[in-house]
Design an enzyme around this catalytic site. Structure first.
Site, mmCIF file in Angstrom:
data_model
loop_
_atom_site.group_PDB
_atom_site.id
_atom_site.type_symbol
_atom_site.label_atom_id
_atom_site.label_comp_id
_atom_site.label_asym_id
_atom_site.label_seq_id
_atom_site.Cartn_x
_atom_site.Cartn_y
_atom_site.Cartn_z
ATOM 1 N NE ARG A 112 7.254 6.577 -56.407
ATOM 2 C CZ ARG A 112 6.506 7.614 -56.042
ATOM 3 N NH1 ARG A 112 6.011 8.428 -56.958
ATOM 4 N NH2 ARG A 112 6.265 7.854 -54.777
ATOM 5 C CG HIS A 139 3.618 4.957 -50.970
ATOM 6 N ND1 HIS A 139 4.996 5.017 -50.909
ATOM 7 C CD2 HIS A 139 3.212 6.200 -51.360
ATOM 8 C CE1 HIS A 139 5.396 6.240 -51.251
ATOM 9 N NE2 HIS A 139 4.338 6.969 -51.517
ATOM 10 C CD GLN A 142 2.308 9.369 -48.076
ATOM 11 O OE1 GLN A 142 3.002 9.750 -48.997
ATOM 12 N NE2 GLN A 142 1.849 10.196 -47.154
ATOM 13 C CG ASP A 234 -3.910 7.718 -53.259
ATOM 14 O OD1 ASP A 234 -3.390 8.706 -53.816
ATOM 15 O OD2 ASP A 234 -3.494 6.542 -53.430
ATOM 16 C CB CYS A 274 -0.324 10.077 -50.095
ATOM 17 S SG CYS A 274 -1.321 9.756 -51.578
ATOM 18 N NE ARG A 302 6.769 10.048 -47.619
ATOM 19 C CZ ARG A 302 6.715 9.639 -48.888
ATOM 20 N NH1 ARG A 302 5.745 10.048 -49.679
ATOM 21 N NH2 ARG A 302 7.616 8.788 -49.361
HETATM 22 N N1 CP Z 1 3.071 10.897 -51.726
HETATM 23 C C1 CP Z 1 4.012 10.576 -52.632
HETATM 24 O O1 CP Z 1 4.563 9.479 -52.631
HETATM 25 O O2 CP Z 1 4.294 11.575 -53.504
HETATM 26 P P1 CP Z 1 5.237 11.437 -54.783
HETATM 27 O O3 CP Z 1 4.533 10.552 -55.762
HETATM 28 O O4 CP Z 1 5.407 12.840 -55.283
HETATM 29 O O5 CP Z 1 6.540 10.831 -54.336
HETATM 30 N N1 NVA Z 2 -1.994 5.829 -55.539
HETATM 31 C C1 NVA Z 2 -1.118 6.848 -56.084
HETATM 32 C C2 NVA Z 2 -0.146 7.309 -55.028
HETATM 33 C C3 NVA Z 2 0.842 8.350 -55.438
HETATM 34 C C4 NVA Z 2 1.758 8.734 -54.339
HETATM 35 C C5 NVA Z 2 -0.385 6.270 -57.278
HETATM 36 O O1 NVA Z 2 0.039 5.108 -57.218
HETATM 37 O O2 NVA Z 2 -0.243 6.974 -58.280
#
Ligand code: CP
Ligand code: NVA
Length: 319
Positions: A112, A139, A142, A234, A274, A302
């Site tokens: 990530r 993502h 997701q 989101d 998400c 997930r």
């Molecule tokens: N939806 C999602 O990716 O959650 P996290 O940021 O907790 O991994």
């Molecule tokens: N758009 C959000 C998604 C988190 C899963 C972020 O990037 O923080």
């Protein structure tokens, strides 16, 4: 060897194969596809669902997870004593060398990152699959879980209308790509100054044409929600955007998914997010806690879809 950096770099048959594998592995828990495989996890930003659901899936499949801090893996910053009187390089090692080392021992890299470019650099030097656990642009994991959830709710044959209200970045990018690839219509609404760049818009329109889907973008939340089978939102402020928190809160207010907005969707419409959700900001308690809210189904899926993603990437020559 396949990487999994974005949805758009894969075709429908590959993505449907992952969904089918996910269902099969979830219903046959004794199958262990990852025995003897080691997967390196490195996360620059916080994560609950992506990290835990993926680690649980890998454990169920008999694989092993190794956690390494991004400081040690993605750039290798070295901490110097504060009282140094001269400048010294703070990079421990190039990303190229790090990933070429890791490729000797591990079977996949799961990261990530703040900058998607870190993933493309990793992939360009890596001898093992690189899997995107979220970047600022994409993502994909997701989106696979979201398509699995939509197929659970509606089956695989219906053409759906999916509304997305809010920001144009990682989650919505991957969701739009996967919905269009599966031939659905996406009705997207957000403030004009946060809309997609022209190049991204043409990319969506191209996918829509290729797979007979449709992409509608508007600034009007009611137009987007209208007749939708699912309404998705989101966070208005994503991780790493804290410096524009107040500005975005003001600009996105009108895109909150509340009972009134949801009433414009089809009567059977589900609410999707998400997570993490910011209750009272992008969604009201009433909507997220409603029986038609599918957010915990998405969260469950997930883990289910991580079974299919890691198995397909690490054990098959499917492309
Ligand atoms: N939806 C999602 O990716 O959650 P996290 O940021 O907790 O991994
Ligand atoms: N758009 C959000 C998604 C988190 C899963 C972020 O990037 O923080």
């Amino acid at each position: 060897m396949n990487h999994f950096l974005s949805i758009g770099e894969h075709n429908k048959s590959f993505l449907q194969h992952i969904l089918t594998q996910s269902k099969y592995l979830h219903s046959n828990p004794s199958i262990q596809t990852l025995q003897g495989k080691n997967i390196l996890f490195s996360f620059e930003k916080p994560s609950l669902r992506t990290l835990v659901a993926s680690e649980v899936a890998i454990n169920k499949l008999g694989g092993n997870v190794i956690h390494i801090s991004p400081e040690a893996f993605l750039g290798g910053k070295v901490m110097h004593p504060a009282d140094l009187e001269f400048e010294v390089p703070d990079e421990r090692e190039s990303l190229k060398d790090t990933v070429k080392n890791v490729s000797q021992w591990c079977d996949a890299i799961f990261a990530r990152v703040y900058q998607h470019q870190t993933l493309t650099t990793l992939a360009s030097y890596s001898g093992i699959p690189v899997v995107n656990g979220l970047s600022e642009i994409h993502h994909p994991m997701q989106a696979v879980a979201d398509m699995y959830t939509l197929q659970e709710k509606f089956g695989t044959d219906q053409e759906l209308k999916i509304a997305f209200l809010g920001d144009s970045n990682n989650v919505s990018f991957s969701l739009i790509e996967i919905c269009l690839i599966f031939g659905h219509t996406v009705q997207f609404a957000g403030p004009a100054d946060y809309h997609w760049a022209d190049g991204t818009l043409s990319h969506f329109i191209e996918i829509a044409q290729q797979y007979s889907g449709d992409f509608i973008h508007t600034t009007d939340p009611v137009v987007a929600a209208s007749g939708a089978d699912a309404v998705y939102t989101d966070a208005f402020v994503s991780m790493g955007e804290e410096h524009v928190y107040q500005e975005k809160m003001n600009r996105f207010k009108a895109y909150q998914v509340n009972k009134e907005l949801l009433s414009k969707a089809a009567p059977h419409a589900g609410f999707m997010h998400c997570l993490p959700a910011h209750r009272g900001v992008e969604v009201t308690d009433e909507v997220i806690d409603h029986p038609n809210s599918w957010v915990y189904d998405q969260a469950r899926n997930r883990m289910v879809t991580a079974l299919g993603i890691f198995t397909t990437l690490l054990t098959e020559n499917y492309s």
